[in-house]
Design a protein around this motif. Structure first.
Motif, PDB file in Angstrom:
ATOM      1  N   UNK A 106      39.055   4.899  31.804  1.00 63.03           N
ATOM      2  CA  UNK A 106      38.450   5.649  30.701  1.00 63.03           C
ATOM      3  C   UNK A 106      39.526   6.489  29.996  1.00 63.03           C
ATOM      4  N   UNK A 107      40.348   7.163  30.794  1.00 63.78           N
ATOM      5  CA  UNK A 107      41.400   7.986  30.204  1.00 63.78           C
ATOM      6  C   UNK A 107      42.388   7.133  29.416  1.00 63.78           C
ATOM      7  N   UNK A 108      42.707   5.960  29.931  1.00 70.27           N
ATOM      8  CA  UNK A 108      43.638   5.079  29.211  1.00 70.27           C
ATOM      9  C   UNK A 108      43.081   4.691  27.854  1.00 70.27           C
ATOM     10  N   UNK A 109      41.784   4.399  27.793  1.00 69.32           N
ATOM     11  CA  UNK A 109      41.166   4.038  26.514  1.00 69.32           C
ATOM     12  C   UNK A 109      41.199   5.204  25.540  1.00 69.32           C
ATOM     13  N   UNK A 110      40.863   6.386  26.031  1.00 69.97           N
ATOM     14  CA  UNK A 110      40.841   7.576  25.173  1.00 69.97           C
ATOM     15  C   UNK A 110      42.249   7.939  24.694  1.00 69.97           C
ATOM     16  N   UNK A 111      43.202   7.943  25.619  1.00 70.33           N
ATOM     17  CA  UNK A 111      44.561   8.349  25.277  1.00 70.33           C
ATOM     18  C   UNK A 111      45.227   7.354  24.342  1.00 70.33           C
ATOM     19  N   UNK A 112      44.964   6.062  24.547  1.00 69.89           N
ATOM     20  CA  UNK A 112      45.562   5.066  23.661  1.00 69.89           C
ATOM     21  C   UNK A 112      45.041   5.239  22.235  1.00 69.89           C
ATOM     22  N   UNK A 116      47.208   5.992  18.624  1.00 69.49           N
ATOM     23  CA  UNK A 116      47.187   5.032  17.531  1.00 69.49           C
ATOM     24  C   UNK A 116      46.709   3.635  17.835  1.00 69.49           C
ATOM     25  N   UNK A 117      46.137   3.361  19.027  1.00 68.04           N
ATOM     26  CA  UNK A 117      45.596   2.033  19.293  1.00 68.04           C
ATOM     27  C   UNK A 117      44.391   1.778  18.397  1.00 68.04           C
ATOM     28  N   UNK A 118      44.152   0.509  18.119  1.00 65.59           N
ATOM     29  CA  UNK A 118      43.090   0.134  17.184  1.00 65.59           C
ATOM     30  C   UNK A 118      41.749  -0.090  17.865  1.00 65.59           C
ATOM     31  N   UNK A 119      41.711  -0.140  19.202  1.00 68.00           N
ATOM     32  CA  UNK A 119      40.454  -0.371  19.894  1.00 68.00           C
ATOM     33  C   UNK A 119      40.670  -0.533  21.373  1.00 68.00           C
ATOM     34  N   UNK A 120      39.563  -0.708  22.110  1.00 69.18           N
ATOM     35  CA  UNK A 120      39.628  -0.875  23.559  1.00 69.18           C
ATOM     36  C   UNK A 120      38.578  -1.873  24.021  1.00 69.18           C
ATOM     37  N   UNK A 121      38.894  -2.576  25.114  1.00 67.70           N
ATOM     38  CA  UNK A 121      37.917  -3.471  25.717  1.00 67.70           C
ATOM     39  C   UNK A 121      36.981  -2.732  26.663  1.00 67.70           C
ATOM     40  N   UNK A 122      37.233  -1.451  26.890  1.00 63.93           N
ATOM     41  CA  UNK A 122      36.401  -0.623  27.754  1.00 63.93           C
ATOM     42  C   UNK A 122      35.172  -0.178  26.961  1.00 63.93           C
ATOM     43  N   UNK A 125      33.897   3.504  27.410  1.00 64.00           N
ATOM     44  CA  UNK A 125      34.734   4.485  26.719  1.00 64.00           C
ATOM     45  C   UNK A 125      34.549   4.382  25.211  1.00 64.00           C
ATOM     46  N   UNK A 126      34.423   3.156  24.699  1.00 64.70           N
ATOM     47  CA  UNK A 126      34.207   2.975  23.263  1.00 64.70           C
ATOM     48  C   UNK A 126      32.920   3.642  22.815  1.00 64.70           C
ATOM     49  N   UNK A 127      31.853   3.479  23.612  1.00 65.90           N
ATOM     50  CA  UNK A 127      30.568   4.075  23.251  1.00 65.90           C
ATOM     51  C   UNK A 127      30.632   5.595  23.332  1.00 65.90           C
ATOM     52  N   UNK A 128      31.274   6.133  24.374  1.00 70.28           N
ATOM     53  CA  UNK A 128      31.308   7.581  24.575  1.00 70.28           C
ATOM     54  C   UNK A 128      32.216   8.287  23.578  1.00 70.28           C
ATOM     55  N   UNK A 129      33.313   7.657  23.201  1.00 69.48           N
ATOM     56  CA  UNK A 129      34.311   8.312  22.352  1.00 69.48           C
ATOM     57  C   UNK A 129      34.276   7.839  20.906  1.00 69.48           C
ATOM     58  N   UNK A 130      33.379   6.924  20.574  1.00 70.04           N
ATOM     59  CA  UNK A 130      33.294   6.436  19.205  1.00 70.04           C
ATOM     60  C   UNK A 130      34.462   5.558  18.809  1.00 70.04           C
ATOM     61  N   UNK A 131      34.960   4.742  19.749  1.00 70.75           N
ATOM     62  CA  UNK A 131      36.108   3.881  19.486  1.00 70.75           C
ATOM     63  C   UNK A 131      35.643   2.470  19.145  1.00 70.75           C
ATOM     64  N   UNK A 132      36.438   1.706  18.417  1.00 69.22           N
ATOM     65  CA  UNK A 132      36.111   0.290  18.205  1.00 69.22           C
ATOM     66  C   UNK A 132      36.170  -0.469  19.529  1.00 69.22           C
ATOM     67  N   UNK A 133      35.108  -1.170  19.862  1.00 62.11           N
ATOM     68  CA  UNK A 133      35.096  -2.018  21.051  1.00 62.11           C
ATOM     69  C   UNK A 133      35.632  -3.385  20.665  1.00 62.11           C
ATOM     70  N   UNK A 134      36.654  -3.849  21.373  1.00 62.20           N
ATOM     71  CA  UNK A 134      37.293  -5.114  21.033  1.00 62.20           C
ATOM     72  C   UNK A 134      37.358  -5.993  22.274  1.00 62.20           C
TER      73      UNK A 134
END
Length: 409
Positions: A106-112, A116-122, A125-134
């Motif tokens: 989870x921390x890796x997804x948030x920190x990335x 500047x990462x464009x998304x995460x497969x987690x 973490x994507x749902x909790x932090x509002x990140x693009x799920x890829x």
């Protein structure tokens, strides 16, 4: 807050009667915390966080604070280097399966995302932090079908919009041809991609690009994954490989080549008395400090109350007072913006992937003099304590005293 259940648990773990730990009952953190805001770039040797609290409170938080700060700084630094290596190409996080536990993932997804990462497969973490799920598809999904083409068509029909097809389950070039046929037949080219996950990624990307272009699919992107880190990404980018997106996983999620941060949590003042360690290779500077950032990362570490150098910005900010947070937790876009601004100002030599030269913070004159004074005081006190029993020993009659300067020190 330490309650009765905690006291009983501590006593059991330590094989002590509960009444020995009764003084801990009701304890809660009442101290002050100053810290560098998340997302800022810091240099080696600079303080990241300062805790001012009654000694038992400051000691009880030590291990957890070190764990959280050390791990997350390590992973964020590794991920940031991948962003540098990609030179503007999107990078996504594929690390969850190999991180050291789900919290670390989870921390890796948030920190990335911060760096500047464009998304995460987690997905959690994507749902909790509002990140693009890829993500793409599993090799097992393809193997569950009678043919690779049947798997691709089933996947494409089940997913509206662009899809990414994994093409190296059997034969990569053949997989690209099948993917191109399916994407063209279903009119799913724009925004879709093929994913290369093994082999010579540079050479395979060149061949895949040629096959996709020949099939009239210039808008289909190429995603590369499989043991990537900043070094391999740097090599692929420099070689001109036609890779559009880099998916990094294991080596970044565990920071494989630099798996720990050599951080320390050291006392610098007690009851108004500055203290420091003098043991070899572990010398620490005493007193409350501040880091003054100057243009070009000409940072200066000084005492907290000294006059800031011209054109400098203090990095340590008050984050807690009387045990309560004093500032709102920043959101990811705010932290990402802070990091991007800091990265843009980093000297080019420090941005290199291979053989980088990091800036080093200077120490202010006041802190240097203060440290020297505290060192002398400690050494004098130690010497006095060590010599005192000797000079008060009863000596046999007729013994001779050493002359000053001749071994009597």
């Amino acid at each position: 807050r330490v309650d009765a259940e905690d006291v009983d648990a501590f006593a059991s773990a330590l094989h002590r009667p509960p009444h020995d730990l009764a003084p801990l009952l009701g304890m809660e953190f009442t101290g002050r915390v100053r810290a560098v805001p998340e997302g800022r770039i810091v240099l080696a040797g600079e303080p990241l966080l300062e805790v001012t609290a009654p000694l038992p409170q400051a000691q009880l938080v030590e291990t957890y604070v070190l764990n959280q700060v050390s791990h997350q700084t390590t992973i964020a630094s590794k991920a940031a280097r991948c962003v540098l290596a990609a030179q503007g190409h999107p990078v996504v996080d594929f690390s969850l399966r190999r991180t050291h536990g789900p919290q670390a993932g989870y921390q890796a997804a948030r920190l990335s995302a911060v760096v500047g990462f464009a998304g995460t497969s987690n997905v959690a973490a994507a749902a909790a932090e509002g990140l693009p799920a890829v993500g793409t598809m599993a090799h097992s999904y393809i193997e569950a079908f009678g043919t690779e083409e049947a798997a691709f068509r089933g996947f494409a029909r089940a997913h509206p919009g662009p899809v990414t097809l994994l093409v190296d389950t059997y034969d990569t070039e053949a997989g690209v041809r099948v993917a191109a046929r399916v994407l063209r037949d279903l009119d799913r080219g724009p925004g879709s991609a093929v994913r290369l996950d093994s082999g010579d990624l540079g050479a395979l990307a060149l061949r895949a690009r040629a096959l996709l272009d020949a099939a009239g699919l210039p808008d289909v992107r190429i995603v590369a994954s499989g043991g990537l880190d900043e070094y391999s990404v740097d090599e692929l980018v420099r070689s001109g490989a036609p890779i559009d997106v880099y998916a990094v996983g294991t080596r970044v999620g565990v920071s494989a080549d630099a798996p720990f941060l050599d951080s320390a949590y050291k006392m610098v003042e007690y009851d108004g008395r500055p203290v420091m360690k003098l043991s070899s290779a572990k010398v620490t500077a005493p007193g409350q400090k501040q880091v003054f950032r100057r243009p070009g990362y000409a940072d200066v570490i000084g005492l907290r109350d000294e006059q800031p150098p011209d054109d400098s910005l203090p990095l340590l900010e008050t984050a807690m007072r009387d045990g309560r947070r004093t500032v709102q937790r920043p959101d990811l876009p705010e932290m990402a913006g802070r990091f991007a601004a800091d990265l843009a100002g980093l000297p080019p030599a420090a941005r290199r992937i291979r053989n980088p030269v990091a800036p080093r913070a200077a120490t202010s004159g006041r802190l240097t003099a203060f440290t020297a004074g505290v060192r002398r005081r400690i050494q004098d006190e130690f010497l006095a304590a060590a010599v005192s029993p000797l000079i008060h020993e009863r000596r046999p009659s007729g013994s001779q005293r050493s002359a000053p300067g001749r071994g009597g020190k």
